[in-house]
Design a protein around this motif. Structure first.
Motif, mmCIF file in Angstrom:
data_model
loop_
_atom_site.group_PDB
_atom_site.id
_atom_site.type_symbol
_atom_site.label_atom_id
_atom_site.label_comp_id
_atom_site.label_asym_id
_atom_site.label_seq_id
_atom_site.Cartn_x
_atom_site.Cartn_y
_atom_site.Cartn_z
ATOM 1 N N SER A 129 39.430 -59.458 -19.781
ATOM 2 C CA SER A 129 39.921 -60.841 -19.720
ATOM 3 C C SER A 129 41.210 -61.036 -20.527
ATOM 4 N N LYS A 130 41.704 -59.941 -21.086
ATOM 5 C CA LYS A 130 42.932 -59.982 -21.898
ATOM 6 C C LYS A 130 42.822 -60.994 -23.040
ATOM 7 N N THR A 131 41.648 -61.004 -23.662
ATOM 8 C CA THR A 131 41.456 -61.768 -24.883
ATOM 9 C C THR A 131 41.286 -60.767 -26.014
ATOM 10 N N LYS A 132 41.783 -61.113 -27.168
ATOM 11 C CA LYS A 132 41.790 -60.143 -28.253
ATOM 12 C C LYS A 132 41.398 -60.820 -29.565
ATOM 13 N N PRO A 133 40.271 -60.390 -30.163
ATOM 14 C CA PRO A 133 39.954 -60.918 -31.488
ATOM 15 C C PRO A 133 41.088 -60.567 -32.457
ATOM 16 N N LYS A 134 41.258 -61.386 -33.467
ATOM 17 C CA LYS A 134 42.302 -61.096 -34.454
ATOM 18 C C LYS A 134 41.863 -60.005 -35.429
ATOM 19 N N LEU A 135 40.539 -59.874 -35.623
ATOM 20 C CA LEU A 135 39.988 -58.916 -36.575
ATOM 21 C C LEU A 135 38.593 -58.516 -36.107
ATOM 22 N N ILE A 136 38.273 -57.223 -36.274
ATOM 23 C CA ILE A 136 36.937 -56.736 -35.950
ATOM 24 C C ILE A 136 36.305 -56.185 -37.220
ATOM 25 N N LEU A 137 35.080 -56.638 -37.503
ATOM 26 C CA LEU A 137 34.282 -56.107 -38.611
ATOM 27 C C LEU A 137 33.124 -55.331 -38.009
ATOM 28 N N LEU A 138 32.950 -54.103 -38.441
ATOM 29 C CA LEU A 138 31.870 -53.271 -37.916
ATOM 30 C C LEU A 138 30.964 -52.813 -39.047
ATOM 31 N N ASP A 139 29.668 -53.063 -38.893
ATOM 32 C CA ASP A 139 28.699 -52.450 -39.789
ATOM 33 C C ASP A 139 28.682 -50.961 -39.430
ATOM 34 N N LEU A 140 28.546 -50.117 -40.412
ATOM 35 C CA LEU A 140 28.545 -48.678 -40.153
ATOM 36 C C LEU A 140 27.225 -48.225 -39.524
ATOM 37 N N ASN A 141 26.123 -48.699 -40.085
ATOM 38 C CA ASN A 141 24.797 -48.242 -39.666
ATOM 39 C C ASN A 141 24.167 -49.239 -38.707
ATOM 40 N N LEU A 142 24.371 -48.991 -37.436
ATOM 41 C CA LEU A 142 23.831 -49.851 -36.382
ATOM 42 C C LEU A 142 22.814 -49.065 -35.572
ATOM 43 N N PRO A 143 21.830 -49.747 -34.982
ATOM 44 C CA PRO A 143 20.911 -49.034 -34.091
ATOM 45 C C PRO A 143 21.649 -48.579 -32.829
ATOM 46 N N GLY A 144 21.320 -47.397 -32.357
ATOM 47 C CA GLY A 144 21.992 -46.883 -31.146
ATOM 48 C C GLY A 144 23.373 -46.372 -31.496
ATOM 49 N N LEU A 145 24.382 -47.078 -31.071
ATOM 50 C CA LEU A 145 25.762 -46.692 -31.366
ATOM 51 C C LEU A 145 26.117 -47.094 -32.792
ATOM 52 N N SER A 146 26.695 -46.177 -33.535
ATOM 53 C CA SER A 146 27.086 -46.483 -34.914
ATOM 54 C C SER A 146 28.419 -47.232 -34.946
ATOM 55 N N GLY A 147 28.765 -47.731 -36.106
ATOM 56 C CA GLY A 147 30.067 -48.353 -36.283
ATOM 57 C C GLY A 147 31.197 -47.382 -35.987
ATOM 58 N N LEU A 148 31.007 -46.101 -36.340
ATOM 59 C CA LEU A 148 32.036 -45.099 -36.038
ATOM 60 C C LEU A 148 32.174 -44.882 -34.533
ATOM 61 N N ASP A 149 31.046 -44.892 -33.808
ATOM 62 C CA ASP A 149 31.101 -44.771 -32.352
ATOM 63 C C ASP A 149 31.899 -45.934 -31.756
ATOM 64 N N LEU A 150 31.637 -47.130 -32.254
ATOM 65 C CA LEU A 150 32.367 -48.305 -31.768
ATOM 66 C C LEU A 150 33.844 -48.232 -32.130
ATOM 67 N N LEU A 151 34.130 -47.755 -33.317
ATOM 68 C CA LEU A 151 35.524 -47.604 -33.741
ATOM 69 C C LEU A 151 36.266 -46.673 -32.787
ATOM 70 N N LYS A 152 35.658 -45.533 -32.466
ATOM 71 C CA LYS A 152 36.276 -44.596 -31.513
ATOM 72 C C LYS A 152 36.492 -45.273 -30.158
ATOM 73 N N PHE A 153 35.492 -46.034 -29.709
ATOM 74 C CA PHE A 153 35.574 -46.742 -28.435
ATOM 75 C C PHE A 153 36.749 -47.718 -28.447
ATOM 76 N N ILE A 154 36.877 -48.491 -29.516
ATOM 77 C CA ILE A 154 37.970 -49.470 -29.638
ATOM 78 C C ILE A 154 39.319 -48.769 -29.600
ATOM 79 N N LYS A 155 39.444 -47.699 -30.328
ATOM 80 C CA LYS A 155 40.733 -47.005 -30.427
ATOM 81 C C LYS A 155 41.094 -46.263 -29.140
ATOM 82 N N ASP A 156 40.111 -46.066 -28.255
ATOM 83 C CA ASP A 156 40.374 -45.413 -26.963
ATOM 84 C C ASP A 156 40.795 -46.401 -25.873
#
Length: 139
Positions: A51-78
C-alpha cells in the motif's frame, strides 16, 4: 490503511500495554500499532509495502514466538520499500552477541528494555527525541 508512526512487535501483552501508555504520555498524537508475533508482523509489513505506507520507526522485540526479531529484521531489510525505515531491536536481553547480530543484520539501534514504568517513559522520550526530532528531520 493508516500509517503508524511506530510499528511495534511485542509478544508480552502487559509490556505492550505499558508501551502504549508510555508513548501516549510522551506524545499523545503518535500513532502506535502493536502486533503480537512475527507471523502477524510479516503480514502487516507486506501490507505496508503493497500500500506504499511506511511507519516512521519499527521496534522489534528480539525474542518472539515463531519468527524472531532478527528474522523480521532480515525480512524488512530485504524489501526495498521498507529497508530505509529505522529499526530498533528492543529486548530484555543485554547479551553482547544479540546486540552484535542485530547491528550486523541492519538494526539502527539496540535498546535493552528498562525496568519500571518511569524508566520506560524516559526511554520512550529519548527514542522520540532522537528518532523523531533529530534523525527523521535530517533524512
Amino acid at each position: 490503511m493508516e500509517t503508524p508512526d511506530i510499528f511495534y512487535v511485542e509478544d508480552d501483552i502487559d509490556y505492550a500495554f505499558f508501551m502504549q501508555s508510555a508513548v501516549q504520555e510522551v506524545k499523545d498524537t503518535l500513532n502506535l500499532v502493536i502486533v503480537e508475533d512475527g507471523a502477524e508482523a510479516m503480514v502487516k509489513l507486506e501490507q505496508f509495502a503493497e500500500s506504499k505506507t511506511k511507519p516512521k520507526l519499527i521496534l522489534l522485540d528480539l525474542n518472539l514466538p515463531g519468527l524472531s526479531g532478527l528474522d523480521l529484521l532480515k525480512f524488512i531489510k530485504d524489501i526495498p520499500y521498507l529497508k530505509s525505515i529505522p529499526v530498533i531491536l528492543f529486548s530484555t536481553s543485554d547479551n553482547p552477541d544479540d546486540v552484535k547480530k542485530s547491528i550486523e543484520f541492519g538494526a539502527n539501534a539496540y535498546l535493552t528494555k528498562p525496568d519500571g514504568y518511569d524508566n520506560l517513559v524516559k526511554c520512550v522520550h529519548s527514542v522520540h527525541d532522537f528518532w523523531f526530532n533529530q534523525y527523521l528531520r535530517m533524512n
